[in-house]
Design a protein around this motif. Structure first.
Motif, PDB file in Angstrom:
ATOM      1  N   CYS A   1      20.584   3.710  25.453  1.00 34.38           N
ATOM      2  CA  CYS A   1      21.436   4.408  24.497  1.00 34.38           C
ATOM      3  C   CYS A   1      22.906   4.275  24.837  1.00 34.38           C
ATOM      4  O   CYS A   1      23.705   5.113  24.475  1.00 34.38           O
ATOM      5  CB  CYS A   1      21.031   5.870  24.377  1.00 34.38           C
ATOM      6  SG  CYS A   1      19.588   6.058  23.337  1.00 34.38           S
TER       7      CYS A   1
ATOM      8  N   ARG B   1       8.989  -2.995  16.547  1.00 36.60           N
ATOM      9  CA  ARG B   1      10.009  -1.994  16.835  1.00 36.60           C
ATOM     10  C   ARG B   1      10.912  -2.403  17.989  1.00 36.60           C
ATOM     11  O   ARG B   1      12.119  -2.142  17.972  1.00 36.60           O
ATOM     12  CB  ARG B   1       9.345  -0.642  17.128  1.00 36.60           C
ATOM     13  CG  ARG B   1       8.588  -0.045  15.937  1.00 36.60           C
ATOM     14  CD  ARG B   1       7.664   1.083  16.399  1.00 36.60           C
ATOM     15  NE  ARG B   1       6.928   1.706  15.313  1.00 36.60           N
ATOM     16  CZ  ARG B   1       5.846   1.168  14.740  1.00 36.60           C
ATOM     17  NH1 ARG B   1       5.382  -0.003  15.163  1.00 36.60           N
ATOM     18  NH2 ARG B   1       5.227   1.800  13.764  1.00 36.60           N
TER      19      ARG B   1
ATOM     20  N   THR C   1      14.942  -2.646  17.391  1.00 37.15           N
ATOM     21  CA  THR C   1      15.853  -1.745  18.102  1.00 37.15           C
ATOM     22  C   THR C   1      16.776  -2.509  19.045  1.00 37.15           C
ATOM     23  O   THR C   1      17.911  -2.096  19.295  1.00 37.15           O
ATOM     24  CB  THR C   1      15.090  -0.669  18.888  1.00 37.15           C
ATOM     25  OG1 THR C   1      14.130  -1.300  19.756  1.00 37.15           O
ATOM     26  CG2 THR C   1      14.360   0.274  17.951  1.00 37.15           C
TER      27      THR C   1
ATOM     28  N   TYR D   1      19.737  -2.824  16.266  1.00 36.59           N
ATOM     29  CA  TYR D   1      20.417  -1.614  16.733  1.00 36.59           C
ATOM     30  C   TYR D   1      21.104  -1.777  18.088  1.00 36.59           C
ATOM     31  O   TYR D   1      21.645  -0.800  18.632  1.00 36.59           O
ATOM     32  CB  TYR D   1      19.423  -0.457  16.800  1.00 36.59           C
ATOM     33  CG  TYR D   1      19.162   0.186  15.462  1.00 36.59           C
ATOM     34  CD1 TYR D   1      20.170   0.852  14.778  1.00 36.59           C
ATOM     35  CD2 TYR D   1      17.904   0.130  14.880  1.00 36.59           C
ATOM     36  CE1 TYR D   1      19.934   1.447  13.550  1.00 36.59           C
ATOM     37  CE2 TYR D   1      17.660   0.726  13.643  1.00 36.59           C
ATOM     38  CZ  TYR D   1      18.683   1.384  12.987  1.00 36.59           C
ATOM     39  OH  TYR D   1      18.449   1.977  11.773  1.00 36.59           O
TER      40      TYR D   1
ATOM     41  N   ARG E   1      18.648   2.565  19.783  1.00 37.50           N
ATOM     42  CA  ARG E   1      17.470   3.308  19.341  1.00 37.50           C
ATOM     43  C   ARG E   1      16.325   3.000  20.301  1.00 37.50           C
ATOM     44  O   ARG E   1      16.313   1.962  20.953  1.00 37.50           O
ATOM     45  CB  ARG E   1      17.041   2.934  17.915  1.00 37.50           C
ATOM     46  CG  ARG E   1      18.108   3.105  16.848  1.00 37.50           C
ATOM     47  CD  ARG E   1      18.423   4.563  16.579  1.00 37.50           C
ATOM     48  NE  ARG E   1      19.284   4.710  15.409  1.00 37.50           N
ATOM     49  CZ  ARG E   1      20.604   4.590  15.405  1.00 37.50           C
ATOM     50  NH1 ARG E   1      21.233   4.287  16.539  1.00 37.50           N
ATOM     51  NH2 ARG E   1      21.313   4.760  14.304  1.00 37.50           N
TER      52      ARG E   1
ATOM     53  N   PRO F   1      12.041   2.718  20.434  1.00 35.62           N
ATOM     54  CA  PRO F   1      10.830   2.699  19.613  1.00 35.62           C
ATOM     55  C   PRO F   1      10.043   4.002  19.750  1.00 35.62           C
ATOM     56  O   PRO F   1       9.874   4.537  20.848  1.00 35.62           O
ATOM     57  CB  PRO F   1      10.043   1.514  20.174  1.00 35.62           C
ATOM     58  CG  PRO F   1      11.103   0.600  20.712  1.00 35.62           C
ATOM     59  CD  PRO F   1      12.157   1.514  21.287  1.00 35.62           C
TER      60      PRO F   1
ATOM     61  N   TRP G   1      17.987  -3.184   9.005  1.00 35.08           N
ATOM     62  CA  TRP G   1      16.662  -2.939   9.563  1.00 35.08           C
ATOM     63  C   TRP G   1      15.586  -2.950   8.484  1.00 35.08           C
ATOM     64  O   TRP G   1      14.437  -3.350   8.754  1.00 35.08           O
ATOM     65  CB  TRP G   1      16.627  -1.665  10.400  1.00 35.08           C
ATOM     66  CG  TRP G   1      16.612  -0.345   9.689  1.00 35.08           C
ATOM     67  CD1 TRP G   1      17.661   0.498   9.495  1.00 35.08           C
ATOM     68  CD2 TRP G   1      15.472   0.309   9.104  1.00 35.08           C
ATOM     69  NE1 TRP G   1      17.261   1.628   8.830  1.00 35.08           N
ATOM     70  CE2 TRP G   1      15.922   1.550   8.573  1.00 35.08           C
ATOM     71  CE3 TRP G   1      14.124  -0.013   8.978  1.00 35.08           C
ATOM     72  CZ2 TRP G   1      15.072   2.444   7.928  1.00 35.08           C
ATOM     73  CZ3 TRP G   1      13.267   0.873   8.328  1.00 35.08           C
ATOM     74  CH2 TRP G   1      13.750   2.080   7.814  1.00 35.08           C
TER      75      TRP G   1
ATOM     76  N   TRP H   1      11.525   4.850  15.223  1.00 40.97           N
ATOM     77  CA  TRP H   1      12.314   4.951  16.454  1.00 40.97           C
ATOM     78  C   TRP H   1      12.969   6.327  16.557  1.00 40.97           C
ATOM     79  O   TRP H   1      13.109   7.047  15.564  1.00 40.97           O
ATOM     80  CB  TRP H   1      13.391   3.866  16.534  1.00 40.97           C
ATOM     81  CG  TRP H   1      13.954   3.456  15.217  1.00 40.97           C
ATOM     82  CD1 TRP H   1      14.906   4.089  14.478  1.00 40.97           C
ATOM     83  CD2 TRP H   1      13.579   2.299  14.455  1.00 40.97           C
ATOM     84  NE1 TRP H   1      15.151   3.421  13.318  1.00 40.97           N
ATOM     85  CE2 TRP H   1      14.353   2.306  13.273  1.00 40.97           C
ATOM     86  CE3 TRP H   1      12.675   1.252  14.669  1.00 40.97           C
ATOM     87  CZ2 TRP H   1      14.244   1.312  12.301  1.00 40.97           C
ATOM     88  CZ3 TRP H   1      12.565   0.268  13.699  1.00 40.97           C
ATOM     89  CH2 TRP H   1      13.342   0.303  12.545  1.00 40.97           C
TER      90      TRP H   1
END
Length: 556
Positions: free
Chosen positions: A23, A338, A342, A346, A350, A352, A413, A525
């Motif tokens: 993150c 996922r 992610t 992302y 994010r 999963p 996404w 997610w």
């Protein structure tokens, strides 16, 4: 046992692990200005979009309306930035048994029209919200109070018509005197006070009950801000709030007001932040997730919060009903990569998902029975899809549409998921774009979507139940796709009535096992909030639920 509500955390757990798994910035924040006092009279501008409904607290169930309502109103309790519930207008909330509560309301506070906030302000507001003929989005938040079934009108499984209410007020809600409320729940629920900081439980002045339509356009509250003027809500353009000088609570504004500017695409807002023409945004264009930390080296934050994203499958679509429908739901879930989305789309912001709740809430279980369907497996996905076709063939040339809102930065996404489904299931799939989140919600609410819908949940209060009951309980406020399973409802009720938080969470975990069998929603997610801001402001941060603490922002 005696339950007294003062200040106690019942849900949020450590989130350092989530931050460390991708993150960015350690999940922390950089407030770009520290303790700068700034100009206390300057108006802050912030990203938003048109609210779905009039600004009545119990009729606001989405983020763009919610961020306004939460600044206009203050309830019995308030959640601090860590997710702990603290008394606000409540002098005390006490119960001898977890079923019968006595609430003492503080005297001397007022709405911005001068009317005093009393116990009646809450009792009238709650009765208004619960009565089904008033059609308030959050009416089901009052389901725990005795007499809710008599004032509500929920079409349950097997019923062909919505029943009419047989009462106009909740029998378990009693006004004892000007500052005392007595509440009787239908069963003991020791954590019921935890919900009282959510906007559905806010007080209302008398004129709101007399003319809710007019009030919703120009609400009168008791929070840190008030509407700037008559007509401050300029539809499809902006909402102007100014500081409420009479507010004395814990969220006292450190700026002169907040003007929410409406965007249908986050890209222009990002550019406006770079040009110092907008002060703060919590929605970033997807391509900016790779660059926002360098674009705004001193003015960004990235924090996990109690929220998640799902792909919702309407129960009224015949292709997703019965045994074939269950197989197709499983196939879609297993066909989505996922991890790749992610990581690539992302940029690692994010994580999963492998359940229907959030790791940021106490009781989270990362190994719910049935959760293996959240693991990417193209071969098993195609096998399940083919089995479904043996039972009931997928219509020839049918395109599976994935509805999304462009104001939330979802296109990339959605396109990636559509490609997953095309490549791994051999079907046609594509995104269905809507400029406003409210438009998508309206179609979901009217049950007229032709395909699947992206959805996201930002917790109302820190509890596993809040991710399950309001979204998937029969007739619940945000159960737009119409899911209903009596066994799931039964486990939710047993969880609410459990004698301990651990026992409650065990029931909620069992309830999730049923969800993994039915898959009304597909977990995607877990959420983290990225925020950037201009050089004009400082002291930007978010709370436990990912909402910007607008009242703390200062102008440089």
């Amino acid at each position: 046992m005696r339950f007294t509500r003062t200040s106690k955390a019942l849900g949020i757990v450590a989130i350092a692990a989530l931050a460390l798994t991708g993150c960015g910035a350690g999940g922390g924040s950089n407030n770009g200005g520290g303790d700068a006092a700034g100009d206390p009279n300057k108006i802050i501008t912030a990203y938003s979009n048109e609210p779905q409904n009039p600004l009545l607290p119990a009729d606001t169930g989405e983020v763009y309306g919610g961020r306004v309502v939460e600044l206009l109103f203050e309830g019995l309790t308030v959640y601090n930035p860590n997710g702990e519930s603290e008394n606000a207008l409540a002098e005390s909330i006490e119960s001898p048994d977890g079923q019968n509560y006595t609430i003492k309301v503080k005297s001397g506070t007022k709405f911005t029209n001068g009317e005093e906030v009393t116990a009646k302000s809450f009792v009238d507001a709650w009765n208004f919200a619960a009565l089904s003929t008033n059609a308030q989005t959050n009416s089901s938040f009052f389901e725990s109070i005795e007499g809710y079934d008599a004032v509500s009108a929920v079409k349950k499984q097997g019923e062909t018509e919505v029943p009419a209410p047989t009462a106009e007020t909740l029998s378990g809600l009693v006004l004892k005197d000007d500052y005392t409320i007595e509440v009787k729940l239908s069963q003991p629920e020791a954590d019921w006070p935890l919900r009282l900081g959510y906007s559905a439980f806010m007080p209302l002045p008398s004129e709101a009950i007399k003319d809710p339509k007019a009030f919703g356009e120009n609400p009168i509250g008791n929070g840190p801000y008030k509407m700037a003027k008559e007509g401050a809500w300029q539809h499809d353009s902006q909402i102007e709030l100014v500081k409420n000088p009479d507010y004395k609570g814990s969220r006292e504004a450190k700026n002169g007001g907040v003007t929410f500017k409406f965007y249908t695409d986050p890209a222009p807002a990002y550019t406006d932040i770079q040009g110092n023409n907008l002060d703060v945004t919590d929605v970033l264009p997807t391509n900016a997730l790779k660059t926002y930390t360098t674009d705004f080296p001193e003015n960004h934050l990235n924090k996990p919060y109690a929220g998640n994203s799902t792909l919702n499958i309407p129960g009224y679509l015949k292709e997703f009903q019965g045994e074939a429908g269950k197989l197709r739901r499983q196939a879609i879930s297993m066909a989505i990569d996922r991890e790749e989305i992610t990581k690539v789309i992302y940029s690692g912001t994010r994580i999963p998902a492998n359940d229907f709740t959030s790791p940021s809430v106490g009781g989270y279980n990362d190994n719910v029975a049935g959760s293996e369907v959240t693991k990417f497996d193209a071969a098993k996905a195609k096998e399940a899809w083919d089995k479904a076709n043996e039972i009931s063939p997928w219509p020839a040339n049918k395109v599976l549409q994935l509805a999304y809102n462009t104001d939330g930065g979802n296109k990339e996404w959605i396109d990636a998921v559509a490609n997953n489904l095309k490549n791994n299931l051999g079907i046609k799939a594509e995104g269905q774009a809507f400029a406003k989140f409210a438009e998508l919600l309206d179609l979901r609410k009217s049950k007229t979507l032709p395909g699947l819908a992206r959805a996201g949940w930002q917790a109302d209060y820190p509890s596993l139940y809040n991710f399950l009951g309001p979204l998937l309980g029969t007739g619940a406020s945000s159960n737009y796709e119409g899911y209903s399973n009596p066994e799931f409802d039964k486990l939710l009720k047993e969880g609410l009535g459990a004698k301990s938080t651990d026992d409650a969470n065990a029931k909620f975990t069992q309830a999730q096992e049923i969800l993994f069998q039915d898959l009304p929603n597909i977990p995607l997610w877990y959420a983290a909030r990225q925020v950037v801001w201009s050089e004009n402001v400082a002291n930007v941060d978010t709370g436990w639920n990912g909402v910007i603490q607008y009242y703390n922002i200062t102008a440089k």
